[in-house]
Design a protein around this motif. Structure first.
Motif: not given
Length: 316
Positions: A158-175
């Protein structure tokens, strides 16, 4: 991203994914373990380098034409807010409903068909047929996000995909939300009984041991996995005989063959030697959503809720 796990497990997961009867491991690690290290700034600055299953992948700019050839990755991309950036997904990506489903395949990827989508990022579970190198020839970055071995792998992806797509904050929130929910479900699980269970991956029947990602979900609730005692359990996905299952007589039976293969309490009762099983006599056969039970994205929480509910009912 951690290294790819055992080839046997990955191969079997692919076969089961094609059959749409399940997909994909010690006792489960605490889902509240430390979050994976951030691979991009919270601002989503580019270029960014992501440590994926295929090593360090550098993405020059925020991708706007993502092709996902992984049902789990598709679910995750939409969950973290990258849905508008996704232009095509594979034939197995059936959630969410608005995902742009195509005839593309993650099991037999076609380079020409992928390139026709003009992607600036491709996400796939395995490097089938050397697809990473082939797309590299046309300067398309690829993230390989293999089948997760445990919860930390899932959070890391999830963190990988957040970083790769410019959605790191939302990815962290989801995880973080997943971790909190899994913690809560585990804490609320009844501790008064050691219930045994059988998880059916397909009607062969294959099952899963506690060393698999699926097995770790059950481990949250202190369940005893009968497949751990199977003769060929070391690969994580043993083929069990009907005699083995009948002798183990599990308290609970979970079917990842309900939607795909029409299995339920009545069909199980017709199998030789199964009509007297405790789970069948006590009406403790639980049909699972085959897709949710075979993926390691955000909906694993829904899978855990189903298991937790069954445990509470059986312990009451």
């Amino acid at each position: 991203m951690r290294p790819v796990r055992l080839a046997l497990a990955s191969a079997l997961l692919g076969v089961l994914g094609l059959a749409a009867c399940g997909q994909a491991q010690d006792s489960a690690p605490a889902p509240s373990s430390a979050p994976p290290a951030a691979t991009a700034s919270a601002s989503g600055a580019f270029p960014v380098t992501v440590q994926a299953g295929n090593g360090a992948v550098t993405i020059a700019a925020r991708p706007e034409r993502i092709v996902s050839l992984s049902a789990t990755a598709t679910e995750t991309l939409f969950a973290i807010g990258a849905g508008p950036q996704v232009v095509a997904v594979d034939e197995r990506s059936n959630f969410p409903a608005e995902a742009p489903k195509t005839s593309l395949s993650g099991f037999k990827p076609n380079v020409e068909a992928i390139v026709e989508q003009r992607p600036d990022l491709v996400v796939i579970t395995n490097d089938v047929g050397g697809i990473v190198a082939e797309l590299g020839k046309v300067k398309v970055p690829v993230l390989v996000e293999p089948s997760a071995a445990d919860f930390d792998d899932a959070y890391d992806q999830i963190a990988d995909l957040g970083a790769a797509t410019g959605n790191a904050d939302k990815a962290r929130e989801v995880a973080d939300g997943m971790k909190r929910e899994l913690d809560r479900l585990a804490a609320e699980a009844p501790k008064n009984k050691k219930l045994s269970f059988y998880h059916e991956v397909d009607t062969t029947p294959y099952s899963v041991t506690s060393s698999t990602f699926i097995g770790r979900v059950y481990g949250l609730f202190g369940l005893v996995n009968i497949a751990d005692e199977a003769p060929d359990a070391s690969g994580g996905y043993p083929k069990l005989s009907t005699e083995f299952i009948a002798k183990a007589d599990p308290d609970l039976i979970f079917l990842a063959t309900a939607k795909c293969c029409g299995q339920n309490r009545d069909t199980l009762a017709k199998r030789p030697g199964w009509s007297g099983l405790s789970a069948i006599k006590n009406d403790r056969v639980i049909g699972l959503d085959d897709d949710i039970a075979s993926r390691w994205g955000p909906r694993v929480v829904d899978f855990a809720k189903t298991v937790g509910g069954a445990v509470r009912e059986a312990s009451g």
